[in-house]
Design an enzyme around this catalytic site. Structure first.
Site, PDB file in Angstrom:
ATOM      1  N   THR A 169     -40.928  -1.887  -6.369  1.00 57.03           N
ATOM      2  CA  THR A 169     -40.893  -0.498  -6.821  1.00 57.03           C
ATOM      3  C   THR A 169     -39.630  -0.232  -7.629  1.00 57.03           C
ATOM      4  OG1 THR A 169     -41.992   0.057  -4.773  1.00 57.03           O
ATOM      5  CG2 THR A 169     -41.087   1.890  -6.042  1.00 57.03           C
ATOM      6  N   GLU A 222     -44.499  -0.249 -10.309  1.00 59.76           N
ATOM      7  CA  GLU A 222     -43.961  -1.590 -10.540  1.00 59.76           C
ATOM      8  C   GLU A 222     -44.426  -2.124 -11.899  1.00 59.76           C
ATOM      9  OE1 GLU A 222     -44.300  -4.364  -7.345  1.00 59.76           O
ATOM     10  OE2 GLU A 222     -44.497  -2.809  -5.803  1.00 59.76           O
ATOM     11  N   ASP A 255     -48.721  -0.779  -6.538  1.00 57.86           N
ATOM     12  CA  ASP A 255     -48.825  -1.422  -5.224  1.00 57.86           C
ATOM     13  C   ASP A 255     -49.078  -0.330  -4.187  1.00 57.86           C
ATOM     14  OD1 ASP A 255     -48.565  -3.009  -2.972  1.00 57.86           O
ATOM     15  OD2 ASP A 255     -46.376  -3.022  -3.047  1.00 57.86           O
ATOM     16  N   LYS A 297     -50.696  -3.070   2.543  1.00 60.87           N
ATOM     17  CA  LYS A 297     -50.536  -3.313   1.108  1.00 60.87           C
ATOM     18  C   LYS A 297     -51.763  -3.968   0.478  1.00 60.87           C
ATOM     19  CE  LYS A 297     -45.962  -2.541   0.638  1.00 60.87           C
ATOM     20  NZ  LYS A 297     -45.357  -1.790  -0.465  1.00 60.87           N
ATOM     21  N   GLU A 335     -40.084   8.086  -1.267  1.00 60.23           N
ATOM     22  CA  GLU A 335     -38.755   8.508  -1.690  1.00 60.23           C
ATOM     23  C   GLU A 335     -38.750   9.959  -2.159  1.00 60.23           C
ATOM     24  OE1 GLU A 335     -39.057   4.687  -4.024  1.00 60.23           O
ATOM     25  OE2 GLU A 335     -36.900   5.063  -4.150  1.00 60.23           O
ATOM     26  N   GLN A 353     -47.818   0.456   7.508  1.00 61.52           N
ATOM     27  CA  GLN A 353     -46.703  -0.439   7.196  1.00 61.52           C
ATOM     28  C   GLN A 353     -45.614  -0.353   8.267  1.00 61.52           C
ATOM     29  OE1 GLN A 353     -45.033   0.414   3.342  1.00 61.52           O
ATOM     30  NE2 GLN A 353     -43.590  -1.287   3.368  1.00 61.52           N
ATOM     31  N   TYR A 373     -39.039  -7.156  -4.589  1.00 57.94           N
ATOM     32  CA  TYR A 373     -38.376  -5.949  -4.070  1.00 57.94           C
ATOM     33  C   TYR A 373     -37.115  -5.733  -4.904  1.00 57.94           C
ATOM     34  CZ  TYR A 373     -37.290  -2.832  -0.042  1.00 57.94           C
ATOM     35  OH  TYR A 373     -37.048  -1.770   0.798  1.00 57.94           O
ATOM     36  N   ASP A 419     -45.297 -10.140  -4.498  1.00 60.36           N
ATOM     37  CA  ASP A 419     -44.618  -8.887  -4.804  1.00 60.36           C
ATOM     38  C   ASP A 419     -43.154  -8.991  -4.381  1.00 60.36           C
ATOM     39  OD1 ASP A 419     -44.448  -6.324  -5.802  1.00 60.36           O
ATOM     40  OD2 ASP A 419     -45.014  -5.380  -3.917  1.00 60.36           O
ATOM     41  N   ARG A 474     -48.070   3.893   4.320  1.00 58.20           N
ATOM     42  CA  ARG A 474     -46.752   3.852   4.968  1.00 58.20           C
ATOM     43  C   ARG A 474     -46.840   3.851   6.479  1.00 58.20           C
ATOM     44  NH1 ARG A 474     -44.104   1.725   0.889  1.00 58.20           N
ATOM     45  NH2 ARG A 474     -44.080   3.073  -0.965  1.00 58.20           N
ATOM     46  N   TYR A 482     -45.060  -4.031  10.172  1.00 57.83           N
ATOM     47  CA  TYR A 482     -44.284  -4.909   9.295  1.00 57.83           C
ATOM     48  C   TYR A 482     -43.297  -5.841   9.998  1.00 57.83           C
ATOM     49  CZ  TYR A 482     -39.715  -2.510   9.128  1.00 57.83           C
ATOM     50  OH  TYR A 482     -38.480  -2.002   9.417  1.00 57.83           O
ATOM     51  N   THR A 508     -54.470  -3.231  -5.133  1.00 58.43           N
ATOM     52  CA  THR A 508     -53.346  -3.202  -6.071  1.00 58.43           C
ATOM     53  C   THR A 508     -53.966  -2.983  -7.443  1.00 58.43           C
ATOM     54  OG1 THR A 508     -52.135  -4.809  -4.729  1.00 58.43           O
ATOM     55  CG2 THR A 508     -51.380  -4.496  -6.996  1.00 58.43           C
ATOM     56  N   ARG A 568     -32.292   2.830   8.190  1.00 57.01           N
ATOM     57  CA  ARG A 568     -30.956   2.409   8.650  1.00 57.01           C
ATOM     58  C   ARG A 568     -29.903   3.178   7.863  1.00 57.01           C
ATOM     59  NH1 ARG A 568     -33.917  -1.882   7.305  1.00 57.01           N
ATOM     60  NH2 ARG A 568     -32.882  -1.870   5.287  1.00 57.01           N
ATOM     61  N   HIS A 572     -34.764   1.746  -5.015  1.00 59.00           N
ATOM     62  CA  HIS A 572     -35.863   1.876  -4.047  1.00 59.00           C
ATOM     63  C   HIS A 572     -35.459   1.241  -2.719  1.00 59.00           C
ATOM     64  CE1 HIS A 572     -39.932   1.797  -2.361  1.00 59.00           C
ATOM     65  NE2 HIS A 572     -39.772   0.501  -2.127  1.00 59.00           N
ATOM     66  N   GLU A 582     -46.719   2.680  -5.414  1.00 68.38           N
ATOM     67  CA  GLU A 582     -45.431   2.093  -5.782  1.00 68.38           C
ATOM     68  C   GLU A 582     -45.480   1.737  -7.266  1.00 68.38           C
ATOM     69  OE1 GLU A 582     -44.350  -1.134  -3.122  1.00 68.38           O
ATOM     70  OE2 GLU A 582     -43.510   0.313  -1.699  1.00 68.38           O
TER      71      GLU A 582
HETATM   72 MN    MN Z   1     -44.353  -3.223  -3.765  1.00 69.41          MN
END
Ligand code: MN
Length: 435
Positions: free
Chosen positions: A368, A209, A241, A261, A382, A248, A137, A135, A245, A252, A265, A151, A142, A207
């Protein structure tokens, strides 16, 4: 991009339901694996309108010739790995012959009509044995939206515009549309907790995708030149996906996605071929001034000129309350594949750039796909701004993340003046309570 008579928007099929069909007119002809109650053996088929053409039956009806016959023999056999491995030559031959056999007025109608199966009566299967799943990114909006939650001052990490970011996922838990998804359990720890607890995810998300089916592979140690990447892509599908959260956020660092994850899927069952998608290719949108250019191994004039796609992406949420009130599913977003920062060719080339071997039937996820504006965001993380801005449904209920019983539906469609519109069908999944 080669358009031919198979793309002719005026071409009609003797399969009446195909004409004007939102997903599967004669200009699409996606491949999949299906079974029926009477013929429980999984086998290859082609979607046409609200029917499936049983390729094994069509083979026996002796309608194919030459390369198309060879291709139909491979595509009749489930799983479709051998057909995917055969590459573009056989795939195009099959498309050309199927298109003419199914065209209004074709004499093959007599032989092929008994080979049609009601699509509603078909059970669809994951179309190929997926050896490996990766997968990416590549949805930059996203990446910015999610990065900003963690951040605020530096949403994108410094590597993002140089190197396609990805992680190795898991093939064993890839399921076909319609398969229920059990809410995962795992370690959860919010900042105010001193220690983690184990239990059902409280922040289950989807997600949006695209999935990329690998056709011919590459030998271990042999990279794929960017100019050749296209030859290794056998088609696209929709991919959800599913993401926990809360799991995650805790697990992560430092190695990336893992149990948040790989519990499930979901993919749409039909492989939409590069040939069918040809009318919807576009130039890779130019990078803003000041952005770094891709390194030379990811740069190819042809890939930049027509390596991206303009496909509309739609996400719907259907809940038990909406269903009980006979209300339609709630549309969560409408977006576009044009918001991918890398072409799918660049993802393939990057993946193999170290000599990693891709194999027929491997699946890549794009990452995503979000639009720049909230109406096109590709995840609830989001849309609900990290769970702080609930979505209100017509039933009066709200959501920040997914509840048990919620059904998530993705659709994708190509539309363009002068071309027949085609679609991917759907990928659906309903969340079951944690077991
Ligand atoms: Mn994904």
């Amino acid at each position: 991009m080669t358009l031919d008579e198979t793309h002719d928007p005026a071409r009609r099929s003797w399969v009446a339901s195909a004409n004007g069909h939102a997903d599967f007119p004669i200009q699409n002809l996606p491949l999949g694996v299906f079974s029926t109650e009477n013929g429980p053996t999984a086998r290859g088929g082609v979607a046409i309108g609200d029917q499936v053409l049983d390729l094994a039956a069509a083979r026996r009806a002796d309608v194919f010739t030459g390369d198309a016959e060879e291709a139909a023999t491979l595509a009749a056999e489930a799983p479709l790995n051998a057909f995917l491995a055969a590459g573009a030559g056989l795939r195009r031959a099959l498309r050309a012959q199927l298109s003419s056999l199914l065209t209004e007025g074709a004499s093959a109608r007599v032989a092929l009509e008994p080979c049609l199966v009601d699509r509603a009566a078909c059970t669809m299967h994951v179309p190929a044995t997926i050896g490996d799943y990766t997968d990416f990114y590549a949805g930059i909006h996203h990446a910015v939206n999610v990065g900003r939650q963690f951040r605020p001052d530096q949403p994108l990490l410094p590597n993002y515009k140089h190197v396609p970011i990805g992680y190795h996922g898991r093939g064993s838990s890839i399921v076909v549309s319609g398969t229920p998804v059990r809410r995962p359990q795992g370690q959860r720890k919010v900042p105010t907790d001193d220690v983690p607890t184990f239990g059902p995810s409280r922040r289950l998300d989807y997600e949006l995708e695209l999935g990329i089916w690998i056709g011919p592979g590459n030998e271990l140690g042999e990279p794929i030149a960017i100019g050749d990447a296209r030859a290794h892509i056998a088609g696209l599908c929709l991919l959800n996906d599913w993401s926990a959260r809360d799991l995650q956020a805790w697990e992560y660092q430092p190695l990336g996605p893992f149990l948040a994850k790989n519990f499930a899927t979901s993919i749409s069952p039909w492989i939409v071929t590069p040939e069918a998608l040809a009318p919807f290719r576009i130039a890779q949108p130019p990078r803003p001034a000041g952005d770094p250019a891709p390194l030379p191994y990811l740069t190819d004039a042809h890939d930049q000129a027509e390596g991206a796609f303009e496909l509309e992406l739609e996400v719907l949420l259907h809940t038990p309350c909406l269903k009980a009130a006979n209300l339609p599913p709630h549309r969560l977003s409408i977006g576009s594949t044009r918001h991918l920062f890398w072409t799918i060719g660049q993802l393939v080339t990057h993946h193999a750039s170290n000599g990693c071997n891709l194999r027929p039937g491997d699946l890549l996820g794009t990452g995503t796909i979000s639009a720049p504006t909230p109406d096109g965001f590709g995840s609830l993380l989001e849309i609900s701004a990290g769970g702080t801005a609930p979505v209100t449904l017509a039933s009066g209920h709200t959501r920040t993340f997914l509840d048990d019983g919620d059904e998530v539906i993705f659709r994708a469609r190509g539309r363009r003046d002068g071309a027949a519109s085609i679609g991917f069908g759907e990928v659906r999944g309903t969340v079951n309570a944690a077991g």
